[in-house]
Design an enzyme around this catalytic site. Structure first.
Site, PDB file in Angstrom:
ATOM      1  N   ASP A 113      44.610  -1.592 -49.558  1.00 22.50           N
ATOM      2  CA  ASP A 113      43.597  -0.533 -49.601  1.00 22.50           C
ATOM      3  C   ASP A 113      44.075   0.682 -50.389  1.00 22.50           C
ATOM      4  O   ASP A 113      43.953   1.816 -49.931  1.00 22.50           O
ATOM      5  CB  ASP A 113      43.208  -0.126 -48.174  1.00 22.50           C
ATOM      6  CG  ASP A 113      41.958   0.738 -48.136  1.00 22.50           C
ATOM      7  OD1 ASP A 113      41.142   0.646 -49.077  1.00 22.50           O
ATOM      8  OD2 ASP A 113      41.783   1.506 -47.175  1.00 22.50           O
ATOM      9  N   ALA A 170      42.111  13.730 -39.972  1.00 20.35           N
ATOM     10  CA  ALA A 170      41.084  13.051 -40.760  1.00 20.35           C
ATOM     11  C   ALA A 170      40.543  11.885 -39.950  1.00 20.35           C
ATOM     12  O   ALA A 170      41.038  11.581 -38.850  1.00 20.35           O
ATOM     13  CB  ALA A 170      41.653  12.556 -42.094  1.00 20.35           C
ATOM     14  N   HIS A 171      39.528  11.227 -40.506  1.00 19.68           N
ATOM     15  CA  HIS A 171      38.975  10.017 -39.913  1.00 19.68           C
ATOM     16  C   HIS A 171      39.027   8.920 -40.965  1.00 19.68           C
ATOM     17  O   HIS A 171      38.501   9.074 -42.069  1.00 19.68           O
ATOM     18  CB  HIS A 171      37.535  10.233 -39.449  1.00 19.68           C
ATOM     19  CG  HIS A 171      36.969   9.063 -38.699  1.00 19.68           C
ATOM     20  ND1 HIS A 171      36.378   7.993 -39.329  1.00 19.68           N
ATOM     21  CD2 HIS A 171      36.927   8.790 -37.362  1.00 19.68           C
ATOM     22  CE1 HIS A 171      35.987   7.113 -38.420  1.00 19.68           C
ATOM     23  NE2 HIS A 171      36.304   7.580 -37.220  1.00 19.68           N
ATOM     24  N   GLY A 172      39.701   7.829 -40.643  1.00 17.46           N
ATOM     25  CA  GLY A 172      39.850   6.729 -41.585  1.00 17.46           C
ATOM     26  C   GLY A 172      39.090   5.504 -41.142  1.00 17.46           C
ATOM     27  O   GLY A 172      38.314   5.530 -40.179  1.00 17.46           O
ATOM     28  N   GLY A 173      39.316   4.405 -41.869  1.00 17.92           N
ATOM     29  CA  GLY A 173      38.603   3.177 -41.560  1.00 17.92           C
ATOM     30  C   GLY A 173      38.918   2.622 -40.193  1.00 17.92           C
ATOM     31  O   GLY A 173      38.113   1.894 -39.609  1.00 17.92           O
ATOM     32  N   LEU A 174      40.097   2.924 -39.654  1.00 18.68           N
ATOM     33  CA  LEU A 174      40.479   2.409 -38.343  1.00 18.68           C
ATOM     34  C   LEU A 174      40.384   3.473 -37.261  1.00 18.68           C
ATOM     35  O   LEU A 174      40.899   3.271 -36.158  1.00 18.68           O
ATOM     36  CB  LEU A 174      41.912   1.854 -38.411  1.00 18.68           C
ATOM     37  CG  LEU A 174      42.090   0.615 -39.281  1.00 18.68           C
ATOM     38  CD1 LEU A 174      43.557   0.244 -39.378  1.00 18.68           C
ATOM     39  CD2 LEU A 174      41.283  -0.548 -38.744  1.00 18.68           C
ATOM     40  N   GLY A 175      39.775   4.589 -37.551  1.00 19.66           N
ATOM     41  CA  GLY A 175      39.602   5.602 -36.521  1.00 19.66           C
ATOM     42  C   GLY A 175      40.222   6.924 -36.901  1.00 19.66           C
ATOM     43  O   GLY A 175      40.545   7.186 -38.068  1.00 19.66           O
ATOM     44  N   LYS A 224      48.037   7.160 -35.897  1.00 18.41           N
ATOM     45  CA  LYS A 224      46.869   6.520 -36.499  1.00 18.41           C
ATOM     46  C   LYS A 224      46.478   5.320 -35.662  1.00 18.41           C
ATOM     47  O   LYS A 224      47.317   4.476 -35.333  1.00 18.41           O
ATOM     48  CB  LYS A 224      47.169   6.083 -37.930  1.00 18.41           C
ATOM     49  CG  LYS A 224      45.996   5.402 -38.617  1.00 18.41           C
ATOM     50  CD  LYS A 224      46.340   5.048 -40.039  1.00 18.41           C
ATOM     51  CE  LYS A 224      45.196   4.281 -40.697  1.00 18.41           C
ATOM     52  NZ  LYS A 224      43.963   5.056 -40.768  1.00 18.41           N
TER      53      LYS A 224
END
Length: 799
Positions: A352, A226-231, A249
């Site tokens: 979060d 996946a792609h999250g807020g930090l990359g 991550k």
């Protein structure tokens, strides 16, 4: 004592680290002997300690400290064949009567749990196969036994898919999520690498790691999850642990050495996090990007297979099943609150929370993605959060704390159960949090009150702690489950004592009614009283005065030191006795104690004494209920102040049979006398309930012989009544029997309260009980009237 192996801190007398709070475990995680935890003691059982943390194993096979299932202490590769005589290297000889069990299956390589007949782990739900090899998704419909929601959950188990099947075939960041490092949107740019047209900042939305890359000489990248807020979030196989699945991550993307030092400090406290409801951080590693030489930092976490609550919500809406049922969503958030309580006590906030960060694996809920977590009180660095879930007060002047963390719990539960979009576009096109939607008609009222407090804009109006929030949410779940299962789920309240008597439970002297009219003023001394803070200096003295009548206790309490609890006790006694000093005492207490909810409770108690102020009482009790939506005492008080209040009486009664006032309220308000049948024999109101049931039967104009038989059985069971009360009820029984004999044939074989069911026998019994009653009447006029009635009903004779 050996220092903590996690952080090197000192171990206290109870075997826990004084620095990180973790339980001391032996350096060898699969030690074959007992775990050494201070002075040697004799174990009460032969059960091996938990191989995860060294804790004690309960009767169900779960660790009492970390909550995980016990695994064989000898390690994952050993199995113990049954002893059969001297040791031998030869295989056992098979025979027709052999009962030797087959070799035990090796435990799960992921968590050490037991493997079921289909080859899946009973604890984590993953397939028992080398983690480095792809496996097929589980098709098992087995539901493992969980202990979510204080034993009130019946959460469907989620099968765990092969992690390789979760990889993104063509990793790409959605255009709507593309922003430069300065926050400028890049959806219109149309490419994944380049420079921001607004500020010139470089951007690259392609994964920095490719399948086959080896990070830190240990973690082999398999692809993007996946792609999250930090990359990007990557799936990798740990070569040092036989290919065990892990997740990498991104945490840092900089060449700034000061930032690297900060990341090292973050690594220390993140790795110290050890809770069964939180993903475990194994390591922190750095890897240089081969494209530009930039040094990236990565958190290495355990892989948790399962389905996020966001995906479950999306699937339910897509299949037109609606939002997540509250009886499923609440246990998930209770597990989350347990994890938050651990974090907050350790001085950390998660920041979060949202449905996408909660994973259900089997029937367990795990909190993932710790990248936004920070220390409480930290005022430096970037604050990560998601619009629509993040508390409104988080801005440049205020940083995350416990109140803002609990706000995200409320918003997450609201999104799951109300299925509304948490964010909306303003008139300027900016994203902002959407307000809670109005309560749907069939949505649970107590749950909505809980959400309103949890998501209150004012941090001071929210729950004070994760434990306090969980306590109220558990109470709401008990109410919901009681309605669904038609089974009471009582619990001891942390805020109120028990009901002190059944309100308006007396039988009416009017033979045309069953229960006497209710007078709310009587409820002031019968409703549960708020509990006293045991830490208050006057708590012991107040406990000693608890059994005293309010009129006697009042002057004694006034003589106590002016502590907060002594002040509140004065207000309570004044309100319960209808003292003229109640209002002045409330004003003084409010000036000293501020917005203590107990003052609202006592304002409601005081208002019950005036029939014209019942709406005021309902207002104050409604405020208490909004503050404590999981409690039943405010609901009962509301029902009394706004009778008939059938809905509130019904909710209280089906949840907890200890509130017998609710049973009498149902009988009085709706004629539902079946509730009185369920008053437990252990209740002090059991006799009153039986008297009301008896009166209901014999005062019915259409009473029948079966009704009389039931009434006679009730009368025989009322052994605790004094003779005068029993005689009054017996007189009503014979009066009703005489009416039945006017329409039904006598039956000498039918025995009714030790008397044959004939006109002569019934009349004789009726005459006898009336004469006994007359002998106790002090008024001559009334006594003559009763004697005259006895003479009128006695059987006629020729002598």
């Amino acid at each position: 004592m050996t220092p903590c192996i996690r952080c090197g801190g000192a171990i206290d007398a109870e075997g826990y680290c004084e620095d990180c709070g973790a339980r001391a475990v032996p350096p060898a995680p699969f030690a074959t002997g007992p775990v050494a935890m201070g002075p040697k003691v004799t174990a009460p059982s032969t059960a091996a300690p938990c191989a995860h943390c060294g804790g004690s194993i309960d009767a169900e096979g779960y660790c009492e400290d970390c909550g995980r299932r016990s695994v064989p202490a000898a390690g994952p590769a050993s199995s113990n064949p049954p002893a059969a005589g001297p040791a031998s290297n030869h295989p056992p000889t098979a025979g027709p009567a052999s009962t030797t069990p087959p070799p035990a299956a090796a435990p799960c390589v992921h968590c050490g749990g037991a493997i079921d007949a289909e080859g899946y782990c009973e604890d984590c739900g993953r397939r028992a196969a080398p983690a480095a090899l792809p496996s097929r998704p589980s098709t098992s419909s087995r539901r493992s036994t969980g202990r979510l929601g204080a034993g009130l959950a019946d959460l469907p188990s989620v099968p765990v898919a092969d992690p390789v099947s979760a990889l993104m075939p063509d990793p790409a960041v959605p255009e709507a999520d593309r922003h430069c490092t300065n926050g400028h949107p890049l959806a219109h740019v149309g490419r994944v690498t380049g420079f921001c047209p607004e500020c010139g900042a470089p951007f690259d939305f392609t994964p920095a790691l490719k399948p086959g890359d080896l990070v830190a000489g240990q973690y082999e990248i398999r692809g993007c999850l996946a792609h999250g807020g930090l990359g990007w979030i990557y799936l990798a196989a740990d070569r040092n642990l036989d290919g065990k699945w892990v997740v990498l991550k991104g945490l840092l993307n900089t060449t700034d050495f000061a930032a690297l030092a900060a990341a090292e400090a973050e690594r220390r406290y993140l790795i110290a996090v050890d809770h069964p409801g939180i993903v475990k951080i194994h390591n922190f590693v750095q890897h240089r990007d081969t494209r530009d030489g930039t040094l990236h930092g990565y958190l290495v976490m355990e892989y948790i297979g399962g389905v996020s609550l966001a995906d479950q919500l999306r699937a339910g809406l897509g299949e037109r099943r609606g939002p997540v049922p509250p009886e499923w969503a609440i246990p998930c958030l209770l597990e989350t609150l347990a994890a938050f309580d651990y974090l907050h006590n350790a001085g950390m906030v998660y920041c979060d929370l949202k449905p996408a960060n909660l994973i259900q694996s089997g029937d367990r809920i795990r909190l993932i993605d710790l990248g936004a977590m920070r220390r409480i009180g930290d005022t430096g660095g970037d604050v990560w959060g998601t619009i629509g879930y993040q508390a409104p007060e988080i801005n440049g002047d205020r940083f995350p704390d416990v109140a803002s963390d609990l706000y995200t719990v409320g918003r997450t539960l609201a999104v799951l159960t109300l299925a509304f979009s948490p964010a909306m576009r303003t008139e300027t096109g900016a994203l902002a949090a959407a307000p809670l939607p109005p309560r749907p008609e069939r949505y649970d009222e107590s749950l909505y009150l809980f959400l309103e407090r949890a998501c209150h804009p004012d941090p001071a109006s929210r729950f004070a702690s994760a434990a306090d929030m969980a306590d109220q949410l558990t109470g709401v779940l008990r109410q919901i489950r009681a309605a669904l299962d038609e089974t009471p789920y009582p619990a001891v309240s942390a805020h109120f004592g028990p009901e002190r008597g059944a309100y308006a439970s007396a039988v009416s002297p009017d033979p045309t009614r069953v229960l006497a009219p209710a007078h709310p003023v009587q409820a002031r001394r019968l409703l549960p009283a708020p509990l006293t803070d045991p830490a208050d200096p006057a708590a012991v003295a107040l406990a000693a005065l608890a059994a005293e009548p309010p009129e006697t206790a009042f002057p004694l309490v006034e003589a106590l030191p002016r502590t907060p609890e002594a002040r509140l006790a004065q207000v309570r006694l004044a309100a319960e006795t209808g003292s003229e000093r109640t209002d002045p005492l409330l004003i003084e207490a409010a000036a000293e104690l501020g917005g203590d909810w107990r003052l609202d409770w006592y304002r409601g108690i005081a208002a019950l004494g005036d029939p014209g102020r019942l709406p005021d009482a309902a207002y104050w009790f409604a405020r208490v209920r909004a503050h404590l939506p999981g409690e039943l005492a405010p609901l009962q008080a509301l029902a009394i102040s706004a009778e008939p209040g059938a809905a509130h009486h019904a909710r209280v009664w089906r949840t907890d049979r200890g509130f017998t006032s609710a049973a009498f309220g149902l009988a009085r308000g709706t004629g539902d006398f079946a509730a009185l049948e369920a008053v437990p024999a252990s209740s002090s109101s059991h006799a009153a309930a039986r008297q009301a049931l008896l009166a209901k039967l014999v005062r019915d104009p259409d009473v029948t012989l079966p009704d009389l038989k039931r009434a006679a059985v009730l009368l025989e069971g009322l052994t605790t009544l004094d003779r005068a009360e029993a005689d009054l009820l017996e007189a009503e029984l014979w009066r009703a029997a005489a009416r039945v004999l006017q329409t039904e044939s006598p039956d000498p074989q039918t025995i009714l309260y030790r008397v044959p069911f004939t006109a002569e026998a019934v009349a004789t019994a009726r005459e006898a009980v009336l004469r006994r009653i007359a002998g106790r009447v002090p008024s001559p006029r009334v006594r003559w009237s009763v004697v005259g009635e006895a003479n009128r009903v006695r059987p006629r004779t020729w002598l």
